[in-house]
Design a protein around this motif. Sequence first.
Motif, PDB file in Angstrom:
ATOM      1  N   SER A 333      47.559  44.364  40.133  1.00  0.00           N
ATOM      2  CA  SER A 333      47.240  44.529  41.549  1.00  0.00           C
ATOM      3  C   SER A 333      45.832  44.010  41.815  1.00  0.00           C
ATOM      4  CB  SER A 333      47.347  45.997  41.961  1.00  0.00           C
ATOM      5  OG  SER A 333      46.829  46.192  43.261  1.00  0.00           O
ATOM      6  N   THR A 334      45.752  42.937  42.588  1.00  0.00           N
ATOM      7  CA  THR A 334      44.438  42.363  42.897  1.00  0.00           C
ATOM      8  C   THR A 334      43.599  43.325  43.733  1.00  0.00           C
ATOM      9  OG1 THR A 334      45.485  40.179  42.909  1.00  0.00           O
ATOM     10  CG2 THR A 334      43.283  40.332  43.854  1.00  0.00           C
ATOM     11  N   SER A 335      44.252  44.007  44.665  1.00  0.00           N
ATOM     12  CA  SER A 335      43.516  44.941  45.526  1.00  0.00           C
ATOM     13  C   SER A 335      42.933  46.101  44.723  1.00  0.00           C
ATOM     14  CB  SER A 335      44.446  45.484  46.620  1.00  0.00           C
ATOM     15  OG  SER A 335      44.920  44.444  47.433  1.00  0.00           O
ATOM     16  N   GLU A 336      43.755  46.676  43.801  1.00  0.00           N
ATOM     17  CA  GLU A 336      43.258  47.796  42.990  1.00  0.00           C
ATOM     18  C   GLU A 336      42.151  47.345  42.049  1.00  0.00           C
ATOM     19  OE1 GLU A 336      46.238  50.062  41.030  1.00  0.00           O
ATOM     20  OE2 GLU A 336      47.515  50.222  42.813  1.00  0.00           O
ATOM     21  N   ALA A 339      39.023  47.087  44.073  1.00  0.00           N
ATOM     22  CA  ALA A 339      38.465  48.407  44.371  1.00  0.00           C
ATOM     23  C   ALA A 339      37.750  48.983  43.146  1.00  0.00           C
ATOM     24  CB  ALA A 339      39.578  49.345  44.826  1.00  0.00           C
ATOM     25  N   HIS A 344      35.225  42.233  46.791  1.00  0.00           N
ATOM     26  CA  HIS A 344      36.225  41.851  47.769  1.00  0.00           C
ATOM     27  C   HIS A 344      37.416  41.278  47.016  1.00  0.00           C
ATOM     28  CE1 HIS A 344      38.232  39.728  51.063  1.00  0.00           C
ATOM     29  NE2 HIS A 344      37.552  40.542  51.882  1.00  0.00           N
ATOM     30  N   ARG A 345      38.591  41.453  47.563  1.00  0.00           N
ATOM     31  CA  ARG A 345      39.806  40.960  46.898  1.00  0.00           C
ATOM     32  C   ARG A 345      39.719  39.465  46.626  1.00  0.00           C
ATOM     33  NH1 ARG A 345      44.678  38.836  48.699  1.00  0.00           N
ATOM     34  NH2 ARG A 345      46.509  39.326  47.396  1.00  0.00           N
TER      35      ARG A 345
END
Length: 390
Positions: A333-336, A339, A344-345
Amino acid sequence: MVTTTPATATSAFELAAPLLDEVPALGEELVRRILSAEHDYLESTRLSPEQLHDACTSNLAEMIADLAGVRPIRLDAAREAGRLKAEQGVPLAALLHAFRLGGRLVWEALVERAERDATHALLEMAAQVWALVDVSSDAAAEAYRIGVDARAAHDTDARRRLVRALFADHDSNPGAVADALRTFRIPDRGSFVVVSADTRCGDMATPGVDSVWDGAVDGVFGLLFAQSASSLSVALDGIAAERDNIGVSAMFSAASGTPAAVEQARMARVCASVDDAALTRYENVPVPVLIARSPGASTIAAQQILGPILDLPEEERGSLLGTLDAWFRAKGSTSEAAAALHYHRNTVLHRLRRIGELTGRDFLDPAAASELFVGLRAYQLGKVGVPLSA
């Protein structure tokens, strides 16, 4: 030998001399009194009646020989009594009480004889009798203390040997293994795991779970065993709450599986450096375990897969590999991952694409991603202790 005045010495010796022939009977009486007065002798199952009788007879013979003027008291019998009682686990207080009982028995025999023919000599012998009791007791007590120290050292060494046999190859010394299982009350069947750690993980507080620990050059190993797997899981959760870098073998059902589990726990602990958990289980890290078992091949794999990245300056190399590690820990997961890294993603995506350009492996291709994972773990396991910057 305690000396007396010339005027009474002969009478004193004559008073005690007949007791030399009564030593066997006096020894039997002393045994009876000791067993009647000291339950610790009765409860010491390793001390035979013959041993107690021999000790009583020998010490009475030495005391009476001195009183009769045959020879000064020799303390070998007292020292042997002290050594024997320490070896058999008889308390020191019981040992010293036995010597006092022996002195009282001799005194009673002297009083009985003095009433008939030598009352005046009795007073001269009073101090001598109790002086002999004191010197014999001191010798026995000193030998007892030496015996206790020797027994403690022996027990420690013996326990260490049993523990080593338990964690070593069971085929090499089956007799010692059987002794270890019996000594530590380890069942043949049940639920078992082996734990590998830097230091002992503390006492097991989980009901129904027992443990045996062994120190090694590279840390300590603990065998945890219980009747149920659920109890072991609770105990492992408690260990995980104490510290990190813990390796745990796969669970097994027979004590004979301990040696193989030791190697599993060791490998799991090596892999703890790349596992995102306080406690690393062998079955949860198959790829890192495979890599750790073949360090030479792992070095080659890291070079072949990550080669251009490894040639970058340290800061840039750490930044790219740190991002790749976070992405794998986030299960792709790029977003996780962003975070977790506080990025930033798009920054994460840019770095992943950069990795693909340098290695020729697109992170969106499952086969290429698996190779990147192997290369990353091979690099990390070869560089344990070198942190990846982000």
